[in-house]
Design a protein around this motif. Sequence first.
Motif, mmCIF file in Angstrom:
data_model
loop_
_atom_site.group_PDB
_atom_site.id
_atom_site.type_symbol
_atom_site.label_atom_id
_atom_site.label_comp_id
_atom_site.label_asym_id
_atom_site.label_seq_id
_atom_site.Cartn_x
_atom_site.Cartn_y
_atom_site.Cartn_z
ATOM 1 N N ASP A 55 0.825 -1.206 0.000
ATOM 2 C CA ASP A 55 0.000 0.000 0.000
ATOM 3 C C ASP A 55 0.864 1.262 0.000
ATOM 4 O O ASP A 55 0.628 2.190 -0.778
ATOM 5 C CB ASP A 55 -0.925 -0.019 1.221
ATOM 6 N N ILE B 26 -0.707 0.951 -11.435
ATOM 7 C CA ILE B 26 -1.861 1.836 -11.616
ATOM 8 C C ILE B 26 -3.158 1.037 -11.484
ATOM 9 O O ILE B 26 -4.112 1.481 -10.838
ATOM 10 C CB ILE B 26 -1.764 2.587 -12.961
ATOM 11 N N SER C 212 -3.719 0.271 -7.893
ATOM 12 C CA SER C 212 -4.155 1.489 -7.211
ATOM 13 C C SER C 212 -5.666 1.687 -7.390
ATOM 14 O O SER C 212 -6.375 2.016 -6.444
ATOM 15 C CB SER C 212 -3.395 2.693 -7.750
ATOM 16 N N ARG C 213 -6.135 1.445 -8.606
ATOM 17 C CA ARG C 213 -7.582 1.561 -8.872
ATOM 18 C C ARG C 213 -8.351 0.522 -8.065
ATOM 19 O O ARG C 213 -9.422 0.817 -7.525
ATOM 20 C CB ARG C 213 -7.849 1.395 -10.362
ATOM 21 N N ARG D 175 -7.441 -0.892 -5.282
ATOM 22 C CA ARG D 175 -7.355 -0.493 -3.865
ATOM 23 C C ARG D 175 -8.412 0.566 -3.556
ATOM 24 O O ARG D 175 -9.091 0.495 -2.537
ATOM 25 C CB ARG D 175 -5.948 0.027 -3.586
ATOM 26 N N GLU D 176 -8.583 1.542 -4.450
ATOM 27 C CA GLU D 176 -9.585 2.591 -4.242
ATOM 28 C C GLU D 176 -10.989 2.020 -4.308
ATOM 29 O O GLU D 176 -11.871 2.438 -3.578
ATOM 30 C CB GLU D 176 -9.400 3.694 -5.283
ATOM 31 N N MET E 127 2.335 6.509 -6.939
ATOM 32 C CA MET E 127 1.306 7.391 -7.473
ATOM 33 C C MET E 127 1.641 8.861 -7.196
ATOM 34 O O MET E 127 1.151 9.740 -7.894
ATOM 35 C CB MET E 127 -0.070 7.033 -6.896
ATOM 36 N N ILE F 260 2.639 1.652 -3.386
ATOM 37 C CA ILE F 260 1.710 2.114 -4.422
ATOM 38 C C ILE F 260 1.473 3.613 -4.248
ATOM 39 O O ILE F 260 1.502 4.369 -5.218
ATOM 40 C CB ILE F 260 0.373 1.333 -4.378
ATOM 41 N N SER F 261 1.275 4.068 -3.011
ATOM 42 C CA SER F 261 1.056 5.494 -2.752
ATOM 43 C C SER F 261 2.277 6.316 -3.156
ATOM 44 O O SER F 261 2.134 7.389 -3.763
ATOM 45 C CB SER F 261 0.739 5.725 -1.273
#
Length: 89
Positions: free
Chosen positions: A42, A80, A83-84, A86-87, A49, A45-46
């Motif tokens: 996590d 990416i 990340s999507r 995760r959101e 991004m 990834i942050s």
Amino acid sequence: MGVVADSKVDFGARAALHKWPSLANQRRPDREPYQVSEGTLDECISAFMGKPEATRHLYEIHTAPQPPLVTDILSPEHIIELSRLREFL
């Protein structure tokens, strides 16, 4: 349900963000990527991004594989998508 709904990704897994040495914003194939940060998937990834979009192609995340969605080396495109996901979750 589909692959995404049935797959659990452990975003708390250990991971490291790596950067490829570059010349004129292009990867240097004669060099190896080096670690720039370490933490959870996590966090990596942050961190990825948070990089300028124009330089993201120079980064990758190394982590333990979590089939089918997470491989041991994650490409920028893969990061990416995670990340999507995760959101979404």
